[in-house]
Enzyme design. Sequence first.
Site, PDB file in Angstrom:
ATOM      1  N   ILE A 105       1.042  -1.290  -0.167  1.00  0.00           N
ATOM      2  CA  ILE A 105       0.014  -0.102  -0.125  1.00  0.00           C
ATOM      3  C   ILE A 105       0.825   1.320   0.056  1.00  0.00           C
ATOM      4  CG2 ILE A 105      -0.524  -0.023   2.546  1.00  0.00           C
ATOM      5  CD1 ILE A 105      -2.941   1.226   2.431  1.00  0.00           C
ATOM      6  N   SER A 106       0.670   2.172  -1.041  1.00  0.00           N
ATOM      7  CA  SER A 106       1.747   3.291  -1.097  1.00  0.00           C
ATOM      8  C   SER A 106       1.854   4.135   0.009  1.00  0.00           C
ATOM      9  CB  SER A 106       1.256   3.922  -2.295  1.00  0.00           C
ATOM     10  OG  SER A 106       0.883   2.995  -3.325  1.00  0.00           O
TER      11      SER A 106
END
Length: 215
Positions: free
Chosen positions: A58-59
């Site tokens: 997840i960025s």
Amino acid sequence: MNVAAMQRLIAELRQSGISDENVLAAIGAVDRERFVAAPFAERAWENTALPISFGQTISQPLVVAAMTEALRVGPRMKVLEIGTGSGYQAAVLAKLARRVYSIERFKPLSKEAERLLINLGIYNVVCDVGDGSKGWPGQAPFDRIIVTAAAEERPQALIDQLGVGGILIVPVGRDPTTQVVERIVKSESGLQRDTLMPVRFVPLVSGPLPVLGQG
Ligand code: SAH
């Protein structure tokens, strides 16, 4: 949601130069804790990328914020995302756009994200499984397209699926140490391109899936 931790992150994003209030509000409205794997829940509001399944991530919130800001999403827009992953970026986009189409190559990730978004009461995201580098021709043209994996080259299929006035945000680069986010704006007179910032994304992978469990 841990409101104090959320507010600390929003303050940090502001300090880092994110100024679009709609983007900050969207990030503040999506509980990032729900999108990270359980062992990482207490780190969900840190400004850092975190692992999800299948070796994906997840960025980092600042990257999500900066790319979303650069996308200039309006409430009537139809947005395509490549790389659903946890569904977090899709959830943020869903707060800003009319409808979000999101493609993920790992079916279990897509199904999990789809379920989570519904559980969170987010109904304007449509998920599909497949190779997002080919876009979603059946739904084109799109007002906005965002790629959340690094392409080796500018993806022509996605440029083709942008409407006039459309914006594509895509990390480009073969080597993780030299990736940059590019913004491509399509107008009547052609394409305009600028570079936003250096990033490190997992690669945009075309072609067949690896055997499950090895990927
Ligand atoms: N946007 C996600 C994070 C993206 S991680 C989030 O908010 O959580 C990048 C994702 O892109 C991974 O899940 C990876 O499986 C997916 N991906 C990589 N290549 C792809 C392709 N060709 N088509 C669709 N998804 C792809």
